[in-house]
Design a protein around this motif. Structure first.
Motif, PDB file in Angstrom:
ATOM      1  N   THR A  13       0.802  -1.219   0.000  1.00 34.90           N
ATOM      2  CA  THR A  13       0.000   0.000   0.000  1.00 34.90           C
ATOM      3  C   THR A  13       0.837   1.272   0.000  1.00 34.90           C
ATOM      4  N   ILE A  14       1.768   1.382   0.930  1.00 37.40           N
ATOM      5  CA  ILE A  14       2.571   2.601   1.041  1.00 37.40           C
ATOM      6  C   ILE A  14       3.415   2.815  -0.212  1.00 37.40           C
ATOM      7  N   VAL A  15       4.035   1.759  -0.706  1.00 37.69           N
ATOM      8  CA  VAL A  15       4.854   1.856  -1.915  1.00 37.69           C
ATOM      9  C   VAL A  15       3.984   2.269  -3.104  1.00 37.69           C
ATOM     10  N   GLY A  16       2.806   1.657  -3.232  1.00 39.82           N
ATOM     11  CA  GLY A  16       1.897   1.976  -4.335  1.00 39.82           C
ATOM     12  C   GLY A  16       1.434   3.419  -4.304  1.00 39.82           C
ATOM     13  N   LEU A  17       1.045   3.902  -3.131  1.00 34.41           N
ATOM     14  CA  LEU A  17       0.591   5.295  -3.006  1.00 34.41           C
ATOM     15  C   LEU A  17       1.730   6.270  -3.278  1.00 34.41           C
ATOM     16  N   ASP A  18       2.915   5.959  -2.771  1.00 38.55           N
ATOM     17  CA  ASP A  18       4.074   6.815  -3.006  1.00 38.55           C
ATOM     18  C   ASP A  18       4.422   6.858  -4.494  1.00 38.55           C
ATOM     19  N   LEU A  19       4.392   5.716  -5.146  1.00 38.41           N
ATOM     20  CA  LEU A  19       4.681   5.650  -6.574  1.00 38.41           C
ATOM     21  C   LEU A  19       3.650   6.447  -7.378  1.00 38.41           C
ATOM     22  N   CYS A  20       2.377   6.289  -7.027  1.00 36.76           N
ATOM     23  CA  CYS A  20       1.322   7.052  -7.705  1.00 36.76           C
ATOM     24  C   CYS A  20       1.530   8.549  -7.524  1.00 36.76           C
ATOM     25  N   HIS A  21       1.848   8.956  -6.312  1.00 34.81           N
ATOM     26  CA  HIS A  21       2.071  10.374  -6.022  1.00 34.81           C
ATOM     27  C   HIS A  21       3.248  10.912  -6.847  1.00 34.81           C
ATOM     28  N   THR A  22       4.331  10.158  -6.915  1.00 34.08           N
ATOM     29  CA  THR A  22       5.507  10.562  -7.689  1.00 34.08           C
ATOM     30  C   THR A  22       5.150  10.759  -9.152  1.00 34.08           C
ATOM     31  N   ILE A  23       4.417   9.809  -9.708  1.00 38.26           N
ATOM     32  CA  ILE A  23       4.045   9.866 -11.125  1.00 38.26           C
ATOM     33  C   ILE A  23       3.071  11.020 -11.388  1.00 38.26           C
ATOM     34  N   GLU A  24       2.086  11.215 -10.505  1.00 33.67           N
ATOM     35  CA  GLU A  24       1.132  12.314 -10.654  1.00 33.67           C
ATOM     36  C   GLU A  24       1.823  13.666 -10.542  1.00 33.67           C
ATOM     37  N   TYR A  28       1.819  13.117 -15.020  1.00 37.16           N
ATOM     38  CA  TYR A  28       1.173  12.004 -15.704  1.00 37.16           C
ATOM     39  C   TYR A  28      -0.155  11.679 -15.037  1.00 37.16           C
ATOM     40  N   GLU A  29      -1.034  11.043 -15.778  1.00 38.14           N
ATOM     41  CA  GLU A  29      -2.287  10.544 -15.213  1.00 38.14           C
ATOM     42  C   GLU A  29      -2.040   9.118 -14.730  1.00 38.14           C
ATOM     43  N   VAL A  30      -2.521   8.813 -13.532  1.00 36.24           N
ATOM     44  CA  VAL A  30      -2.265   7.512 -12.931  1.00 36.24           C
ATOM     45  C   VAL A  30      -3.541   6.688 -12.866  1.00 36.24           C
ATOM     46  N   GLU A  31      -3.403   5.411 -13.195  1.00 36.02           N
ATOM     47  CA  GLU A  31      -4.461   4.424 -13.012  1.00 36.02           C
ATOM     48  C   GLU A  31      -3.934   3.445 -11.975  1.00 36.02           C
ATOM     49  N   GLY A  32      -4.472   3.535 -10.769  1.00 31.13           N
ATOM     50  CA  GLY A  32      -4.017   2.647  -9.704  1.00 31.13           C
ATOM     51  C   GLY A  32      -3.784   3.410  -8.413  1.00 31.13           C
ATOM     52  N   PRO A  33      -3.143   2.792  -7.464  1.00 33.67           N
ATOM     53  CA  PRO A  33      -2.438   1.527  -7.580  1.00 33.67           C
ATOM     54  C   PRO A  33      -3.386   0.332  -7.469  1.00 33.67           C
ATOM     55  N   HIS A  34      -3.071  -0.691  -8.197  1.00 39.41           N
ATOM     56  CA  HIS A  34      -3.846  -1.931  -8.166  1.00 39.41           C
ATOM     57  C   HIS A  34      -3.058  -2.958  -7.374  1.00 39.41           C
ATOM     58  N   ALA A  35      -3.672  -3.457  -6.316  1.00 41.33           N
ATOM     59  CA  ALA A  35      -2.983  -4.375  -5.402  1.00 41.33           C
ATOM     60  C   ALA A  35      -3.048  -5.830  -5.835  1.00 41.33           C
ATOM     61  N   ASP A  36      -3.904  -6.130  -6.813  1.00 39.98           N
ATOM     62  CA  ASP A  36      -3.992  -7.519  -7.268  1.00 39.98           C
ATOM     63  C   ASP A  36      -4.100  -7.561  -8.782  1.00 39.98           C
ATOM     64  N   LEU A  37      -3.794  -8.700  -9.319  1.00 41.19           N
ATOM     65  CA  LEU A  37      -3.751  -8.877 -10.765  1.00 41.19           C
ATOM     66  C   LEU A  37      -5.117  -8.668 -11.414  1.00 41.19           C
ATOM     67  N   ASN A  38      -6.182  -9.159 -10.795  1.00 36.91           N
ATOM     68  CA  ASN A  38      -7.521  -9.000 -11.372  1.00 36.91           C
ATOM     69  C   ASN A  38      -7.900  -7.534 -11.522  1.00 36.91           C
ATOM     70  N   SER A  39      -7.611  -6.741 -10.510  1.00 40.62           N
ATOM     71  CA  SER A  39      -7.918  -5.316 -10.563  1.00 40.62           C
ATOM     72  C   SER A  39      -7.119  -4.623 -11.674  1.00 40.62           C
ATOM     73  N   ALA A  40      -5.851  -4.951 -11.790  1.00 39.67           N
ATOM     74  CA  ALA A  40      -5.009  -4.357 -12.826  1.00 39.67           C
ATOM     75  C   ALA A  40      -5.490  -4.752 -14.224  1.00 39.67           C
ATOM     76  N   MET A  41      -5.866  -6.018 -14.379  1.00 36.10           N
ATOM     77  CA  MET A  41      -6.344  -6.481 -15.685  1.00 36.10           C
ATOM     78  C   MET A  41      -7.665  -5.817 -16.054  1.00 36.10           C
ATOM     79  N   LEU A  42      -8.553  -5.654 -15.086  1.00 33.47           N
ATOM     80  CA  LEU A  42      -9.820  -4.984 -15.338  1.00 33.47           C
ATOM     81  C   LEU A  42      -9.595  -3.530 -15.752  1.00 33.47           C
TER      82      LEU A  42
END
Length: 138
Positions: A13-24, A28-42
């Motif tokens: 969670t923390i890594v994903g949110l930090d990565l999203c914040h860095t990219i935003e 850039y526009e961010v889609e995520g973070p997605h914590a599981d494969l199904n969510s990312a694929m959807l």
């Protein structure tokens, strides 16, 4: 002009949110973070991203089949993992860059920029000085 969309798949969670914040913060526009494969694929099925940053393991599921699907659809992939099996990644995905966690924000943004802009002559020059915490807009 629309900003490139970056799909982020990260189960920490923390890594994903930090990565999203860095990219935003870089514009850039961010889609995520997605914590599981199904969510990312959807998310991919709903909207094709311009780039995907993938942790290799999402809740003990390896993302290689998803990465293959993205690459087949001409979506570049950057692997971002703390347990990076470099020889396996290089063998399976010779054109996909791989970053080890923890990775400085500047290095991530430089890799995103050079991956999205492979013909950009300035792509080899750092956009961010790794010694300073300031983020510059790409």
């Amino acid at each position: 002009m629309d900003q490139p969309v970056i799909l982020i798949a990260e189960d920490e969670t923390i890594v994903g949110l930090d990565l999203c914040h860095t990219i935003e913060e870089a514009g850039y526009e961010v889609e995520g973070p997605h914590a599981d494969l199904n969510s990312a694929m959807l998310a991919f099925q709903k909207r094709r991203p311009d780039l995907a940053i993938l942790d290799i393991r999402l809740n003990d599921t390896v993302v290689y089949p998803f990465a293959e699907k993205l690459i087949a659809e001409d979506v570049p992939v950057i692997f971002h993992s703390g347990h990076l099996p470099l020889d396996e990644v290089d063998a399976r995905f010779p054109d996909a860059p791989a970053l080890s966690k923890p990775c400085p924000p500047g290095e991530i943004l430089n890799q995103v920029h050079s991956t999205l802009n492979p013909d950009d002559q300035a792509a080899d020059e750092p956009l961010i000085d790794a010694a300073t915490p300031d983020v510059q807009t790409v």
